[in-house]
Design an enzyme around this catalytic site. Structure first.
Site, PDB file in Angstrom:
ATOM      1  N   HIS A 103       0.838  -1.208   0.000  1.00  0.00           N
ATOM      2  CA  HIS A 103       0.000   0.000   0.000  1.00  0.00           C
ATOM      3  C   HIS A 103       0.872   1.258   0.000  1.00  0.00           C
ATOM      4  O   HIS A 103       0.619   2.215  -0.749  1.00  0.00           O
ATOM      5  CB  HIS A 103      -0.912   0.013   1.230  1.00  0.00           C
ATOM      6  CG  HIS A 103      -2.186  -0.762   1.061  1.00  0.00           C
ATOM      7  ND1 HIS A 103      -2.963  -0.684  -0.059  1.00  0.00           N
ATOM      8  CD2 HIS A 103      -2.826  -1.626   1.907  1.00  0.00           C
ATOM      9  CE1 HIS A 103      -4.029  -1.456   0.083  1.00  0.00           C
ATOM     10  NE2 HIS A 103      -3.968  -2.044   1.257  1.00  0.00           N
ATOM     11  N   SER A 354     -10.122  -2.928   9.159  1.00  0.00           N
ATOM     12  CA  SER A 354     -10.694  -2.752   7.827  1.00  0.00           C
ATOM     13  C   SER A 354     -10.068  -1.558   7.115  1.00  0.00           C
ATOM     14  O   SER A 354      -9.772  -1.624   5.911  1.00  0.00           O
ATOM     15  CB  SER A 354     -12.213  -2.566   7.927  1.00  0.00           C
ATOM     16  OG  SER A 354     -12.805  -2.472   6.655  1.00  0.00           O
ATOM     17  N   TRP A 357      -6.538  -2.441   6.056  1.00  0.00           N
ATOM     18  CA  TRP A 357      -6.626  -3.383   4.942  1.00  0.00           C
ATOM     19  C   TRP A 357      -6.871  -2.646   3.621  1.00  0.00           C
ATOM     20  O   TRP A 357      -6.286  -2.981   2.593  1.00  0.00           O
ATOM     21  CB  TRP A 357      -7.744  -4.390   5.211  1.00  0.00           C
ATOM     22  CG  TRP A 357      -7.986  -5.377   4.111  1.00  0.00           C
ATOM     23  CD1 TRP A 357      -7.160  -6.407   3.738  1.00  0.00           C
ATOM     24  CD2 TRP A 357      -9.130  -5.447   3.243  1.00  0.00           C
ATOM     25  NE1 TRP A 357      -7.719  -7.112   2.690  1.00  0.00           N
ATOM     26  CE2 TRP A 357      -8.931  -6.537   2.362  1.00  0.00           C
ATOM     27  CE3 TRP A 357     -10.304  -4.697   3.123  1.00  0.00           C
ATOM     28  CZ2 TRP A 357      -9.854  -6.899   1.384  1.00  0.00           C
ATOM     29  CZ3 TRP A 357     -11.223  -5.057   2.151  1.00  0.00           C
ATOM     30  CH2 TRP A 357     -11.002  -6.140   1.298  1.00  0.00           C
ATOM     31  N   HIS A 358      -7.703  -1.621   3.645  1.00  0.00           N
ATOM     32  CA  HIS A 358      -7.989  -0.856   2.433  1.00  0.00           C
ATOM     33  C   HIS A 358      -6.787  -0.017   2.002  1.00  0.00           C
ATOM     34  O   HIS A 358      -6.574   0.195   0.805  1.00  0.00           O
ATOM     35  CB  HIS A 358      -9.191   0.074   2.652  1.00  0.00           C
ATOM     36  CG  HIS A 358     -10.513  -0.617   2.528  1.00  0.00           C
ATOM     37  ND1 HIS A 358     -11.109  -1.280   3.573  1.00  0.00           N
ATOM     38  CD2 HIS A 358     -11.351  -0.767   1.469  1.00  0.00           C
ATOM     39  CE1 HIS A 358     -12.261  -1.797   3.168  1.00  0.00           C
ATOM     40  NE2 HIS A 358     -12.434  -1.493   1.907  1.00  0.00           N
ATOM     41  N   GLY A 359      -6.014   0.488   2.947  1.00  0.00           N
ATOM     42  CA  GLY A 359      -4.867   1.334   2.621  1.00  0.00           C
ATOM     43  C   GLY A 359      -4.657   2.379   3.693  1.00  0.00           C
ATOM     44  O   GLY A 359      -5.522   2.606   4.541  1.00  0.00           O
TER      45      GLY A 359
END
Length: 463
Positions: A103, A354, A357-359
């Site tokens: 990321h 969460s 996890w997305h960035g």
């Protein structure tokens, strides 16, 4: 199709060449998944799943994508072989650490906003698959009476072979956009065991449900292409936007969020069609007469459930459903001590995982913190609903919870869409941070004015 054809086609449909290449490979997962049904043996099906997933990754993202995928995959498998007792926590840290590194290095959010794409999105899905399979193998050491129902259902007593493991992670390109599913389900599907074992009810046909998912995908993409030119995200920092009145700015935030969601509805509808037509999407038979097949294992979104949600608490059950299920099983429930009830800490920790996890964009972090506040505030309204059941106030509170969910969801979603701290705070500030202030006020109010217990609860206590 060669590169010159892609270069001429991409501008015609308004996307970049990398995005078009991804879309073609993504849509190709449907016929690739369909052909999986005709591979004759379990070993052959594992090999087909692994090879087609790797080939589609190469065609979509290039050779380096498979190197990024196999790094954490092999590390997770090695931890199962060498250190079963602690393989879960080792893989959790290592796989998430590697994903965070990607990321940071690729900053994919900026690339996506500018029309680019890389393998980080697919790595996000693979990371969840790796962690779940490793944790379920570690759970195989525990006594059954110490396990929750989800752990009993998904735990692995024996180590999967390396071929089974790679086939699970890359299965026919399902790692492109999910959905996330369990290793045990994948093994039973591939080996034609469990609910996939031939029975007197016959072989369920996937074609009707596949066509429904494709029809939904076409509608979603059509709506997205129609709406997106009218509600660009760039307007949040445009001086004209800030000259509008408060309610017009609030309405624009709603429409921007509403527009962006149709893109995700399209992507998840395509991935649902691929999983259904492969047979993996089958989840059992209904109790009707005659029994009908259910195909909700691949379901990742309930469009009307999101747009007409009566409470923010319902949103994780209807949006990105399989990832929400993963977060519940592998984060939320595992932070709750035995005999204790979950609270705001577990909710906030789950939303933080969460977000990471997305960035690591500020917009993601802010959105998921906002989501925790949004859900907590909605729970307060719901408790008041329960306390006023059967009265006029209940109907008022139901309408209030619906309006609250609509307002706070689309306000919060701006951070998820624009990503940068400046744009997020500019958009939030343009409506005076109303979507942050209201949930906090509700949470504080619930501490001061605690809703009375419903009459039914009092009666039961008296008994």
């Amino acid at each position: 199709m060669g590169l010159p054809e892609l270069e001429s086609m991409a501008p015609a449909i308004g996307v970049s060449v990398p995005v078009l290449r991804f879309l073609l490979c993504f849509i190709a997962t449907i016929p690739v998944s369909f052909l999986h049904r005709f591979v004759p043996s379990a070993t052959g099906r594992h090999l087909y799943a692994a090879v087609t997933g790797a080939v589609l990754s190469y065609l979509s993202f290039g050779f380096s994508s498979n190197l990024h995928f196999f790094g954490p995959m092999l590390l997770g498998y090695a931890s199962m072989v060498l250190c079963r007792r602690y393989c879960g926590i080792i893989t959790y840290i290592a796989a998430f650490g590697y994903l965070i590194g990607c990321h940071v290095y690729y900053m994919s959010g900026d690339a996506w906003k500018e029309g680019g794409i890389d393998a980080t999105g697919a790595l996000m899905v693979i990371t969840l698959k790796i962690i779940s399979s490793v944790i379920n193998y570690q759970d195989g050491l525990l006594k059954e009476e110490d396990l929750r129902e989800s752990q009993k259902k998904n735990r692995l007593l024996e180590l999967p072979s390396l071929l089974e493991y790679v086939g699970f992670c890359l299965c026919c390109g399902s790692h492109f956009a999910g959905p996330v599913y369990e290793m045990k389900d994948y093994l039973e599907w591939t080996e034609r065991k469990g609910i996939w074992k031939p029975s007197e009810k016959g072989k369920p046909s996937p074609f009707g449900s596949t066509l429904r998912a494709l029809f939904q995908a076409a509608i979603c993409m059509g709506l997205y292409l129609y709406l997106v030119p009218h509600f660009p995200l760039s307007w949040f920092t445009d001086p004209v936007y800030h000259e509008w009145g408060f309610f017009k700015r609030l309405g624009y935030q709603y429409m921007a969020g509403f527009t962006a969601r149709w893109k995700y509805y399209f992507i998840w509808s395509i991935s649902e069609a691929a999983i259904i037509i492969s047979g993996l999407g089958f989840s059992g038979w209904t109790n009707s007469s005659p029994p009908k097949p259910r195909w909700d294992r691949a379901k990742n979104v309930d469009v009307l459930g999101v747009e007409l949600a009566m409470s923010s608490v319902q949103l994780p059950l209807v949006w990105n459903i399989q990832v929400s299920t993963w977060l519940r099983h592998y984060v939320y429930e595992r932070l709750v001590q035995k005999g204790r009830k979950p609270g705001f800490f577990q909710l906030l920790a789950t939303q933080t995982v969460s977000a990471v996890w997305h960035g690591l964009y500020p917009g993601y972090i802010i959105f998921f913190v906002q989501s925790a506040l949004m859900i907590a505030g909605s729970r307060v309204i719901y408790r008041w609903q329960q306390a006023t059941k059967g009265t006029m106030f209940e109907k008022i509170l139901v309408a209030m919870n619906f309006a609250y969910t609509l307002l706070i969801l689309n306000y919060s979603a701006v951070g998820f869409m624009v990503l940068s701290l400046h744009e997020t705070l500019t958009a939030y500030g343009s409506v005076y941070y109303i979507g942050t202030i209201i949930p906090i006020l509700l949470i504080l109010l619930s501490k001061v004015i605690k809703p009375p217990r419903p009459a039914t609860s009092k009666a039961r206590k008296a008994e």
